[in-house]
Design an enzyme around this catalytic site. Structure first.
Site, PDB file in Angstrom:
ATOM      1  N   TYR A  94       0.852  -1.187   0.000  1.00  0.00           N
ATOM      2  CA  TYR A  94       0.000   0.000   0.000  1.00  0.00           C
ATOM      3  C   TYR A  94       0.885   1.233   0.000  1.00  0.00           C
ATOM      4  CZ  TYR A  94      -4.185  -2.735   1.209  1.00  0.00           C
ATOM      5  OH  TYR A  94      -5.234  -3.621   1.187  1.00  0.00           O
ATOM      6  N   HIS A  96      -0.715   4.901  -0.951  1.00  0.00           N
ATOM      7  CA  HIS A  96      -1.542   6.071  -0.616  1.00  0.00           C
ATOM      8  C   HIS A  96      -0.738   7.361  -0.791  1.00  0.00           C
ATOM      9  CE1 HIS A  96      -4.713   3.448   0.873  1.00  0.00           C
ATOM     10  NE2 HIS A  96      -3.843   2.842   1.656  1.00  0.00           N
ATOM     11  N   ASP A 198     -24.982   8.559  -0.127  1.00  0.00           N
ATOM     12  CA  ASP A 198     -24.167   8.353  -1.320  1.00  0.00           C
ATOM     13  C   ASP A 198     -24.768   9.171  -2.451  1.00  0.00           C
ATOM     14  OD1 ASP A 198     -21.922   6.014  -2.043  1.00  0.00           O
ATOM     15  OD2 ASP A 198     -22.996   6.784  -3.803  1.00  0.00           O
ATOM     16  N   SER A 220     -26.625  12.116  -1.094  1.00  0.00           N
ATOM     17  CA  SER A 220     -25.636  12.943  -0.398  1.00  0.00           C
ATOM     18  C   SER A 220     -25.491  14.324  -1.038  1.00  0.00           C
ATOM     19  CB  SER A 220     -24.275  12.232  -0.368  1.00  0.00           C
ATOM     20  OG  SER A 220     -23.370  12.943   0.434  1.00  0.00           O
ATOM     21  N   VAL A 239     -15.533   7.641   2.279  1.00  0.00           N
ATOM     22  CA  VAL A 239     -15.507   8.128   0.899  1.00  0.00           C
ATOM     23  C   VAL A 239     -14.161   7.794   0.267  1.00  0.00           C
ATOM     24  CG1 VAL A 239     -15.648  10.161  -0.568  1.00  0.00           C
ATOM     25  CG2 VAL A 239     -17.098   9.970   1.451  1.00  0.00           C
ATOM     26  N   LEU A 240     -14.169   7.312  -0.971  1.00  0.00           N
ATOM     27  CA  LEU A 240     -12.926   6.975  -1.670  1.00  0.00           C
ATOM     28  C   LEU A 240     -12.993   7.430  -3.118  1.00  0.00           C
ATOM     29  CD1 LEU A 240     -10.177   5.427  -1.834  1.00  0.00           C
ATOM     30  CD2 LEU A 240     -11.509   3.459  -2.628  1.00  0.00           C
ATOM     31  N   VAL A 267     -12.422   6.897   8.062  1.00  0.00           N
ATOM     32  CA  VAL A 267     -11.767   5.739   7.466  1.00  0.00           C
ATOM     33  C   VAL A 267     -10.992   6.139   6.209  1.00  0.00           C
ATOM     34  CG1 VAL A 267     -12.104   3.349   6.717  1.00  0.00           C
ATOM     35  CG2 VAL A 267     -13.683   4.347   8.348  1.00  0.00           C
ATOM     36  N   VAL A 298      -7.308   6.916  12.940  1.00  0.00           N
ATOM     37  CA  VAL A 298      -6.171   5.997  12.869  1.00  0.00           C
ATOM     38  C   VAL A 298      -5.947   5.569  11.419  1.00  0.00           C
ATOM     39  CG1 VAL A 298      -5.284   3.749  13.591  1.00  0.00           C
ATOM     40  CG2 VAL A 298      -6.482   5.207  15.233  1.00  0.00           C
ATOM     41  N   MET A 301      -6.122   1.226  10.606  1.00  0.00           N
ATOM     42  CA  MET A 301      -7.093   0.548  11.453  1.00  0.00           C
ATOM     43  C   MET A 301      -6.985  -0.974  11.416  1.00  0.00           C
ATOM     44  SD  MET A 301     -10.472   2.928  10.901  1.00  0.00           S
ATOM     45  CE  MET A 301     -11.513   1.860  11.885  1.00  0.00           C
TER      46      MET A 301
END
Length: 371
Positions: A94, A96, A198, A220, A239-240, A267, A298, A301
């Site tokens: 990962y 990011h 959403d 949303s 949300v991504l 998240v 965090v 997570m």
């Protein structure tokens, strides 16, 4: 190919890039596997299990980085790890990158071939290497939020499911994807009053059919989002935008409309967070308070449930690792456009468009790397 994995050094990160079972798969196909001593201890995998799988134990991470042609990790490399990467070495983990300019700068400088789990795609347009950790994080978000709502933790002192004669907590889940779906499942299962927001009508319809009366769905819009946040005891940010920085949907101003002691769980913090007041925290110090609202942000997570998370992750990352090891990175990526979508940095260039746009780099299409 020489494949290496090291002990994760991010705060309270106990997962490991390769389980003993994954190491055996690689060695059984003729590859050499290097494992830093103690790398699997966090999930209860002993060094002897790796040796029995045919792996070579190495005393320090530096030797793994020096000898391995491909490094398989879980979390993004920390500064000391990035300094050990070399030109042409494969990093598979990962990343990011969009909210992390320092990491991106170091990876570009290294000349390494950096393949990010979170941008590998599948035939359905999904993110299969992100999905299991999104499932874990979505479910954990409710556990974390329920704990943060306790008065001793700074919360409102509200039980998610209530009790007979007392209303349950109101939970607003922003985003109906994998994280949001799993968060809503957990919250509804505990008896909370759940609303999922959403912008995609097809997603809302799917959620409404699945949950029936156990959860409500809501489009949303700005007004609906503000109304739901103001009324909620617990808000889950789920949300991504693949590879890109998360949009800041809940503003500082909105905190003033919320119930004192309400909780925000972000998240999306790995991608910068979807709350304006979010900043990454750790399992050692997971929450902070802004304007009377508890924030749980965090950034790793799933690391708290490391054994479950590691095995779920290896189930989806190992097949691609095998292809890279068997074919070499260039042929493996050329043969699989979904794996090619995971290439974020190559030869000192940024090859993922959203990262290049968000951080101001010239974008070089990943196809050029395999041409």
């Amino acid at each position: 190919m020489i494949v290496g994995t090291v002990r994760e050094i991010k705060n309270h990160e106990y997962r490991v890039g390769l389980t003993p079972e994954s190491a055996r798969e690689l060695t059984s196909h003729g590859h050499q596997v290097l494992v830093e001593q103690g790398a699997g201890h966090g999930i209860g995998a002993l060094d002897a299990e790796y040796e029995n799988a045919g792996a070579e134990l190495v005393p320090a991470a530096a030797e793994v980085f020096e000898r391995a042609e491909m490094i398989v990790k879980v979390k993004e490399p920390q500064a000391v790890e990035r300094a050990m990467l070399r030109e042409g070495q494969i990093l598979y983990t990962y990343l990011h990158l969009a909210p992390d300019p320092e990491q991106t700068k170091d990876l570009v400088k290294s000349g390494a071939i950096c393949i990010a789990y979170e941008t590998v795609t599948d035939d359905d347009g999904g993110l299969p290497l992100l999905k299991p950790m999104s499932q874990v994080a979505g479910r954990m978000s409710i556990q974390a939020g329920a704990t943060a709502l306790e008065k001793a933790q700074g919360g409102r002192g509200v039980l998610l499911g209530g009790v007979p004669g007392v209303l349950p907590a109101k939970v607003a889940v922003i985003g109906g994807g994998v994280v949001g779906f799993n968060a809503a499942q957990m919250a509804a299962g505990l008896g909370a009053d759940v609303t999922i927001l959403d912008r995609n009508p097809a997603v809302l319809e799917k959620l409404a059919i699945h949950f029936e009366s156990r959860a409500k769905t809501r489009f949303s819009s700005v007004a609906n989002l503000a109304d739901s946040v103001a009324d909620a005891d617990l808000v889950i940010g789920a949300v991504l935008i693949p590879g890109a920085a998360a949009p800041k949907l809940v503003t500082r101003e909105m905190l003033g409309t919320m119930l004192p002691g309400a909780v925000l769980v972000d998240v999306a913090i790995d991608q910068g967070g979807c709350f304006e007041t979010s900043k990454a925290t750790t399992h050692a110090d997971p929450t902070y308070t802004v304007d009377g609202i508890v924030h749980y942000c965090v950034a790793n997570m799933p690391g708290a449930v490391c054994r479950t998370s590691t095995y779920a992750l290896n189930n989806v990352t190992l097949p691609h690792a095998m292809r890279i090891a068997n074919k070499g990175w260039k042929q493996a990526l050329a043969d699989d456009p979904h794996l090619l979508a995971g290439l974020n940095v190559w030869n000192g260039k940024v090859t993922y468009e959203a990262v290049a746009r968000d951080l101001g780099y010239d974008y070089v299409p990943a196809e050029e790397a395999v041409a």
